[in-house]
Design a protein around this motif. Structure first.
Motif, PDB file in Angstrom:
ATOM      1  N   UNK A   1       9.479  22.673  25.384  1.00 41.38           N
ATOM      2  CA  UNK A   1       9.303  23.877  26.215  1.00 41.38           C
ATOM      3  C   UNK A   1       9.763  23.607  27.645  1.00 41.38           C
ATOM      4  N   UNK A   2       9.413  22.451  28.183  1.00 41.80           N
ATOM      5  CA  UNK A   2       9.836  22.109  29.546  1.00 41.80           C
ATOM      6  C   UNK A   2      11.367  22.036  29.634  1.00 41.80           C
ATOM      7  N   UNK A   3      11.989  21.468  28.608  1.00 45.57           N
ATOM      8  CA  UNK A   3      13.463  21.392  28.593  1.00 45.57           C
ATOM      9  C   UNK A   3      14.079  22.791  28.609  1.00 45.57           C
ATOM     10  N   UNK A   4      13.481  23.723  27.870  1.00 41.72           N
ATOM     11  CA  UNK A   4      13.999  25.092  27.860  1.00 41.72           C
ATOM     12  C   UNK A   4      13.783  25.772  29.210  1.00 41.72           C
ATOM     13  N   UNK A   5      12.680  25.485  29.854  1.00 39.48           N
ATOM     14  CA  UNK A   5      12.409  26.087  31.166  1.00 39.48           C
ATOM     15  C   UNK A   5      13.465  25.665  32.191  1.00 39.48           C
ATOM     16  N   UNK A   6      13.797  24.372  32.228  1.00 35.34           N
ATOM     17  CA  UNK A   6      14.773  23.918  33.233  1.00 35.34           C
ATOM     18  C   UNK A   6      16.189  24.333  32.869  1.00 35.34           C
ATOM     19  N   UNK A   7      16.408  24.686  31.597  1.00 32.78           N
ATOM     20  CA  UNK A   7      17.725  25.188  31.194  1.00 32.78           C
ATOM     21  C   UNK A   7      17.918  26.649  31.594  1.00 32.78           C
ATOM     22  N   UNK A   8      16.839  27.359  31.911  1.00 34.95           N
ATOM     23  CA  UNK A   8      16.914  28.796  32.219  1.00 34.95           C
ATOM     24  C   UNK A   8      16.270  29.082  33.573  1.00 34.95           C
ATOM     25  N   UNK A   9      16.785  28.506  34.638  1.00 34.91           N
ATOM     26  CA  UNK A   9      16.124  28.621  35.947  1.00 34.91           C
ATOM     27  C   UNK A   9      16.009  30.061  36.456  1.00 34.91           C
ATOM     28  N   UNK A  10      17.017  30.881  36.202  1.00 33.31           N
ATOM     29  CA  UNK A  10      16.952  32.259  36.702  1.00 33.31           C
ATOM     30  C   UNK A  10      15.853  33.048  36.000  1.00 33.31           C
ATOM     31  N   UNK A  11      15.708  32.841  34.693  1.00 32.79           N
ATOM     32  CA  UNK A  11      14.644  33.528  33.951  1.00 32.79           C
ATOM     33  C   UNK A  11      13.267  33.104  34.460  1.00 32.79           C
ATOM     34  N   UNK A  12      13.099  31.799  34.668  1.00 33.58           N
ATOM     35  CA  UNK A  12      11.798  31.303  35.114  1.00 33.58           C
ATOM     36  C   UNK A  12      11.464  31.852  36.506  1.00 33.58           C
ATOM     37  N   UNK A  13      12.489  32.055  37.318  1.00 29.51           N
ATOM     38  CA  UNK A  13      12.258  32.529  38.680  1.00 29.51           C
ATOM     39  C   UNK A  13      11.733  33.963  38.724  1.00 29.51           C
ATOM     40  N   UNK A  14      12.163  34.787  37.783  1.00 25.96           N
ATOM     41  CA  UNK A  14      11.864  36.219  37.900  1.00 25.96           C
ATOM     42  C   UNK A  14      10.905  36.750  36.837  1.00 25.96           C
ATOM     43  N   UNK A  15      10.702  36.025  35.749  1.00 24.98           N
ATOM     44  CA  UNK A  15       9.853  36.554  34.673  1.00 24.98           C
ATOM     45  C   UNK A  15       8.403  36.119  34.855  1.00 24.98           C
TER      46      UNK A  15
END
Length: 306
Positions: free
Chosen positions: A38-52
């Motif tokens: 899950x952490x690997x997926x989070x750092x792969x999608x920085x824009x999503x994590x920033x706004x969702x």
């Protein structure tokens, strides 16, 4: 819990390095396999994590919001909001890329709609490949690209290994490298098995391995055996939680999500073409001489036709 005094990552690049260190067992904090993925997926999608929201993100990963909260506090953050601030700061710093991001958002929105025509089906796949290419471009760093190209240019032997669908990618990379330098082949090319292939390699040789989720066990085992034998491993894979990352000297992360019936290979082919060009640049005149010699044989044997 992170050890006392361990710095909490405050940039996305530091978080990405932490994911790799956790996979290799070199970090002060440890995570279970699911939390690591899950952490690997989070750092792969920085824009999503920033706004969702935490709920939207947890839904997209198939976990509970409490799982994300526990993950972030285990890494040393005060909570999910503190963790998310790292990603929001990154968006602020990259705000000058607003129009580019908007263009990709439009592409993403178009990719989500179901095509109603035959051309629409092909366009949807093309748009998804563009998104995957954008995904690996955002994660590239000069150090790994330069290091991998140098290894592939200078090593005495280079072998490539991938199974099932990825076997075609290994063949493609082998063909491209073989145009420019000698002693390049598939690890199991002669059909004698991977043990025989590894036994013919020596310390300092290079093995390029590739596999994506769901990973092929044999590829992982071969990568580990090669690394233990002093062979430099280069991994082409999907996330920093991939089992190919710990034994790799250089690892590259290439998304493959799409509506294709299997894992999408489009972005992987583009990455390999870029890597081959870097190897050619590293080889310089030697690459040109190898290409000219190859063209000489093609002409002599009258292989090509108009």
């Amino acid at each position: 819990m992170a050890k006392t005094g361990s710095p909490v990552p405050r940039t996305i690049e530091q978080l990405r390095e932490l994911v790799i260190a956790i996979g290799r067992g070199d970090a002060a904090v440890s995570l279970g396999g699911k939390a690591h993925a899950v952490l690997a997926k989070l750092v792969d999608r920085p824009n999503d994590v920033a706004v969702r929201t935490i709920t939207e993100l947890s839904d997209s990963f198939g976990v509970n919001p409490s799982t994300l909260t526990r993950l972030t506090t285990r890494l040393g953050y005060a909570g999910f909001a503190d963790f998310q601030s790292v990603f929001r700061n990154n968006v602020t710093e990259s705000s000058r890329k607003f129009y580019t991001q908007q263009a990709h958002r439009l592409i993403d929105d178009a990719a989500k709609s179901e095509p109603t025509t035959e051309i629409g089906v092909v366009m949807k796949l093309a748009q998804e490949s563009i998104r995957n290419i954008d995904g690996f471009l955002s994660q590239l760093n000069t150090k790994d690209l330069t290091g991998a190209a140098r290894l592939l240019a200078r090593a005495r032997r280079v072998r490539a290994y991938g199974l099932r669908q990825i076997h075609s990618l290994s063949s493609y990379l082998t063909y491209g490298l073989g145009m420019m330098r000698a002693d390049v082949s598939l690890l199991d090319g002669p059909g004698l098995g991977v043990a025989e292939g590894l036994a013919q390699m020596e310390k300092g040789d290079v093995l390029v391995v590739s596999s994506v989720a769901p990973y092929t066990r044999m590829v992982v085992d071969v990568a580990r055996a090669a690394e233990q034998a002093g062979i430099a491993v280069i991994a082409l894979t999907d996330t920093r939680a991939s089992p190919l990352v710990p034994p790799a000297r250089h690892a590259f992360f290439i998304p493959h999500e799409s509506s294709f019936i299997s894992n999408s290979m489009g972005a992987y082919v583009v990455f390999c073409e870029g890597l081959l060009n870097l190897v050619a640049r590293e080889l310089g005149d030697h690459a040109l001489q190898a290409l000219e010699r190859r063209e000489g044989f093609i002409n002599e044997l009258n292989i090509e036709t108009d």
